[in-house]
Structures are given as structure tokens and as C-alpha cells.
Design a protein around this motif. Structure first.
Motif, PDB file in Angstrom:
ATOM      1  N   ASN A  33      34.424  36.676  47.344  1.00 33.95           N
ATOM      2  CA  ASN A  33      33.994  37.969  47.887  1.00 33.95           C
ATOM      3  C   ASN A  33      35.180  38.920  48.027  1.00 33.95           C
ATOM      4  N   ARG A  34      36.332  38.351  48.416  1.00 37.78           N
ATOM      5  CA  ARG A  34      37.542  39.181  48.569  1.00 37.78           C
ATOM      6  C   ARG A  34      37.992  39.717  47.222  1.00 37.78           C
ATOM      7  N   LEU A  35      37.915  38.912  46.176  1.00 40.98           N
ATOM      8  CA  LEU A  35      38.282  39.375  44.843  1.00 40.98           C
ATOM      9  C   LEU A  35      37.315  40.452  44.352  1.00 40.98           C
ATOM     10  N   CYS A  36      36.053  40.331  44.737  1.00 42.51           N
ATOM     11  CA  CYS A  36      35.063  41.347  44.346  1.00 42.51           C
ATOM     12  C   CYS A  36      35.337  42.682  45.031  1.00 42.51           C
TER      13      CYS A  36
ATOM     14  N   ASP B   8      47.592  38.355  50.858  1.00 43.89           N
ATOM     15  CA  ASP B   8      46.969  38.748  49.592  1.00 43.89           C
ATOM     16  C   ASP B   8      47.285  37.743  48.492  1.00 43.89           C
ATOM     17  N   PHE B   9      48.511  37.235  48.487  1.00 45.66           N
ATOM     18  CA  PHE B   9      48.894  36.220  47.497  1.00 45.66           C
ATOM     19  C   PHE B   9      47.999  34.988  47.623  1.00 45.66           C
ATOM     20  N   CYS B  10      47.803  34.516  48.850  1.00 47.99           N
ATOM     21  CA  CYS B  10      46.964  33.333  49.076  1.00 47.99           C
ATOM     22  C   CYS B  10      45.516  33.593  48.679  1.00 47.99           C
ATOM     23  N   LEU B  11      44.987  34.761  49.070  1.00 53.12           N
ATOM     24  CA  LEU B  11      43.594  35.080  48.761  1.00 53.12           C
ATOM     25  C   LEU B  11      43.352  35.117  47.258  1.00 53.12           C
ATOM     26  N   TRP B  12      44.272  35.756  46.529  1.00 54.48           N
ATOM     27  CA  TRP B  12      44.078  35.898  45.088  1.00 54.48           C
ATOM     28  C   TRP B  12      44.327  34.601  44.333  1.00 54.48           C
ATOM     29  N   THR B  13      45.358  33.878  44.668  1.00 55.12           N
ATOM     30  CA  THR B  13      45.613  32.615  43.958  1.00 55.12           C
ATOM     31  C   THR B  13      44.516  31.594  44.257  1.00 55.12           C
ATOM     32  N   ASP B  14      44.024  31.589  45.493  1.00 57.77           N
ATOM     33  CA  ASP B  14      42.887  30.714  45.817  1.00 57.77           C
ATOM     34  C   ASP B  14      41.653  31.122  45.036  1.00 57.77           C
ATOM     35  N   GLY B  15      41.354  32.428  45.025  1.00 58.98           N
ATOM     36  CA  GLY B  15      40.170  32.914  44.331  1.00 58.98           C
ATOM     37  C   GLY B  15      40.224  32.655  42.834  1.00 58.98           C
ATOM     38  N   LEU B  16      41.393  32.882  42.235  1.00 61.06           N
ATOM     39  CA  LEU B  16      41.534  32.609  40.798  1.00 61.06           C
ATOM     40  C   LEU B  16      41.427  31.115  40.501  1.00 61.06           C
ATOM     41  N   SER B  17      41.933  30.296  41.409  1.00 68.67           N
ATOM     42  CA  SER B  17      41.800  28.839  41.238  1.00 68.67           C
ATOM     43  C   SER B  17      40.332  28.427  41.256  1.00 68.67           C
TER      44      SER B  17
ATOM     45  N   TRP C  88      48.080  50.034  40.545  1.00 70.86           N
ATOM     46  CA  TRP C  88      46.939  49.632  39.744  1.00 70.86           C
ATOM     47  C   TRP C  88      46.014  48.787  40.609  1.00 70.86           C
ATOM     48  N   HIS C  89      44.753  48.801  40.235  1.00 71.70           N
ATOM     49  CA  HIS C  89      43.728  48.134  41.036  1.00 71.70           C
ATOM     50  C   HIS C  89      43.071  47.047  40.194  1.00 71.70           C
ATOM     51  N   CYS C  90      42.778  45.910  40.832  1.00 72.77           N
ATOM     52  CA  CYS C  90      42.108  44.812  40.133  1.00 72.77           C
ATOM     53  C   CYS C  90      40.990  44.284  41.021  1.00 72.77           C
ATOM     54  N   ARG C  91      39.858  44.011  40.407  1.00 75.15           N
ATOM     55  CA  ARG C  91      38.730  43.465  41.158  1.00 75.15           C
ATOM     56  C   ARG C  91      37.854  42.613  40.239  1.00 75.15           C
ATOM     57  N   LEU C  92      37.136  41.711  40.861  1.00 72.21           N
ATOM     58  CA  LEU C  92      36.242  40.803  40.142  1.00 72.21           C
ATOM     59  C   LEU C  92      34.835  41.389  40.134  1.00 72.21           C
ATOM     60  N   SER C  93      34.139  41.234  39.022  1.00 66.45           N
ATOM     61  CA  SER C  93      32.767  41.731  38.938  1.00 66.45           C
ATOM     62  C   SER C  93      31.858  40.924  39.857  1.00 66.45           C
ATOM     63  N   PRO C  94      30.756  41.514  40.338  1.00 71.94           N
ATOM     64  CA  PRO C  94      29.845  40.804  41.257  1.00 71.94           C
ATOM     65  C   PRO C  94      29.307  39.491  40.710  1.00 71.94           C
ATOM     66  N   ASN C  95      29.195  39.382  39.379  1.00 72.47           N
ATOM     67  CA  ASN C  95      28.690  38.128  38.801  1.00 72.47           C
ATOM     68  C   ASN C  95      29.809  37.117  38.539  1.00 72.47           C
TER      69      ASN C  95
ATOM     70  N   THR D 169      44.331  57.658  45.771  1.00 71.71           N
ATOM     71  CA  THR D 169      42.969  57.393  45.318  1.00 71.71           C
ATOM     72  C   THR D 169      42.278  56.393  46.241  1.00 71.71           C
ATOM     73  N   GLU D 170      41.010  56.662  46.548  1.00 72.84           N
ATOM     74  CA  GLU D 170      40.227  55.704  47.313  1.00 72.84           C
ATOM     75  C   GLU D 170      39.876  54.513  46.420  1.00 72.84           C
ATOM     76  N   THR D 171      39.276  53.487  47.001  1.00 71.92           N
ATOM     77  CA  THR D 171      38.940  52.285  46.243  1.00 71.92           C
ATOM     78  C   THR D 171      38.103  52.655  45.025  1.00 71.92           C
ATOM     79  N   PRO D 172      38.621  52.417  43.821  1.00 73.62           N
ATOM     80  CA  PRO D 172      37.883  52.822  42.616  1.00 73.62           C
ATOM     81  C   PRO D 172      36.679  51.936  42.343  1.00 73.62           C
ATOM     82  N   THR D 173      35.720  52.473  41.634  1.00 72.40           N
ATOM     83  CA  THR D 173      34.552  51.694  41.223  1.00 72.40           C
ATOM     84  C   THR D 173      34.912  50.873  39.993  1.00 72.40           C
TER      85      THR D 173
END
Length: 253
Positions: A77-80, A183-192, A98-105, A118-122
Motif C-alpha cells: 500500500n505504501r508503494l502504491c 523510506d529505505f525499509c518500506l521500499w526494500t521490503d515492498g520490492l522484496s 523524481w517520483h515512483c509509485r506502484l500501480s494499484p494492481n 509539485t503535488e503528488t503526481p498521478t
């Protein structure tokens, strides 16, 4: 010897509360007299004995998979939601965002450059994307391509926040430098999780222990002040007959 141990405990317990003045330190030390120290020791010992009882340890192991799944979902959910990163540059003031996010699916990583205010981009506004199925590996620290390119120039703090994902047979990589250890922990966990691997960050271990402790306390609320046996009570022998049972099949006929 006992007196020295009590004095040492008075000081360490008081310092752990981080008093903001010498006067406050003195007041807290005086409040922790011998009888108070003994009470605290007894309470902590009972709590430790309770949490280390075999039935409680067995309950923790049963709860662990459920709570790990909860953490996995939180990471995805955090990556999304997406995160803002800084591009690597030798000139700090000219660093671009730069901004990175995971698609809802959970199938595509979307990313692209953004302006400072810039606000959070779509997702639609992010120009680049990488299918999760194409990701080959997750790298961290000095193993990251962008850390190897600047070898010897990166501080330990930057190395601790760097991670990369490689794709297209490891010929290309998407390189990150998190703004914080969280943020490092959240992203590396999520990618794992996306790669089907176990989460391994210190944040995950801390959160898991906190959730286990809270869940165990909730489950044991009704057993407060009740001693927990080390083993289950013996199962009684079956009755000599079951004539006391009601036969529903005859009633239906």
C-alpha cells in the motif's frame, strides 16, 4: 553488593527516561527507592515468565504468519502511494526530483521527473514504467550500480539509503536514494514482496515484535493473574457409552 546493584539500577532506569534537568534527575532517583526497585523487578520477571511460557510461545508462532501478511500489505500500500526521490548529482542545489509509485494492481512501477513544488503526481502523469515481471534483482548499498559509479565519493549515510532494481537481464537499473532509513525499509521490503522474497529490514522486525506483543497481551487479557501451565492438561478418558446423545436422524423420520 546488593546496595550497589540497586544504586546502579536507580541511575540506569532514571537515565532511560531522559530527564531534562539535574533537579528532575534527582527527583526521579529519589522516587526509585529500594522497595520500588524490587516491585519493578518482580513485575518484569513475571511478565518475562509469562511471555516465555511454552503455550504463549506456541501462540506467537501461530500469530506470526498472519501479522507478517499484514506488514506485507502495508508495504505494498505504501508503494502504491508513491515516494519522492532525489536524483544523484554532484551539485546538491541542482538535484532534480523524481517520483515512483506502484500501480494499484501491483504489476507496474511508474516513475518520472517532477518539479520541486509539485503535488503528488498521478500515475497517468508519470512518463516511464517498468513491469514488475521484468524486475530481476533488488540491490542495496555498495552493490548498487549508482554507488559503484561514484565509488569512494559516497558517505556511509548515502550507502545505507541506496537501493536499485535491475531489469531486462540486468542490463538496466532503476536507482534510488531514500530520504530516510524508514523510506529505505518500506521500499526494500515492498520490492522484496513483489519479487516473492522475505522482508528483512530492521523496521519489519521491530514492527513484527510490536504487533506480536500487542496481540499476545490482548489474547491474555482474560488470563490476567492466572498462572499459565507449561503443558496442556490431560484429556479425560471417553465415557463408557454415549446414550446421553440425541439421535437427530430418528427425529427427522
Amino acid at each position: 553488593m546488593e546496595v550497589m546493584q540497586v544504586v546502579r539500577e536507580q541511575i540506569t532506569r532514571t537515565l532511560s527516561s531522559k530527564p531534562t534537568s539535574l533537579e528532575l534527575f534527582k527527583n526521579k532517583v529519589n522516587a526509585l527507592n529500594y522497595s520500588e526497585i524490587i516491585k519493578l523487578r518482580q513485575t518484569e520477571r513475571l511478565h518475562q515468565e509469562e511471555t516465555l511460557a511454552p503455550p504463549v510461545l506456541e501462540l506467537k508462532e501461530r500469530l506470526r504468519p498472519e501479522l507478517l501478511e499484514l506488514i506485507r500489505q502495508q508495504r505494498l500500500n505504501r508503494l502504491c502511494q508513491g515516494t519522492l526521490f532525489r536524483k544523484i548529482s554532484s551539485r546538491r542545489r541542482q538535484d532534480k526530483l523524481w517520483h515512483c509509485r506502484l500501480s494499484p494492481n501491483h504489476k507496474v512501477l511508474h516513475f518520472g521527473d517532477v518539479e520541486e513544488d509539485t503535488e503528488t503526481p498521478t500515475i497517468e502523469s508519470l512518463q516511464e514504467k517498468i513491469p514488475v515481471a521484468d524486475i530481476k534483482a533488488l540491490l542495496t548499498g555498495k552493490d548498487c550500480p549508482h554507488m559503484k559509479e561514484h565509488k569512494g565519493k559516497q558517505t556511509k549515510e548515502v550507502l545505507a539509503l541506496a537501493f536499485s532494481v535491475t531489469y531486462d537481464v540486468e542490463e538496466y537499473s532503476l536507482n534510488f536514494i531514500a530520504s530516510s532509513r524508514t523510506d529505505f525499509c518500506l521500499w526494500t521490503d515492498g520490492l522484496s514482496v513483489l519479487l516473492g522474497r522475505d522482508m528483512s529490514s530492521e523496521c519489519m522486525r521491530s514492527e513484527l515484535e510490536t504487533l506480536l506483543s500487542m496481540e499476545i497481551k490482548l489474547r491474555l487479557l482474560d488470563l490476567e493473574n492466572v498462572p499459565i501451565p507449561d503443558s496442556a492438561p490431560p484429556v479425560p478418558k471417553p465415557p463408557s457409552n454415549f446414550n446421553f446423545c440425541y439421535d437427530f436422524s430418528q427425529a427427522e423420520q
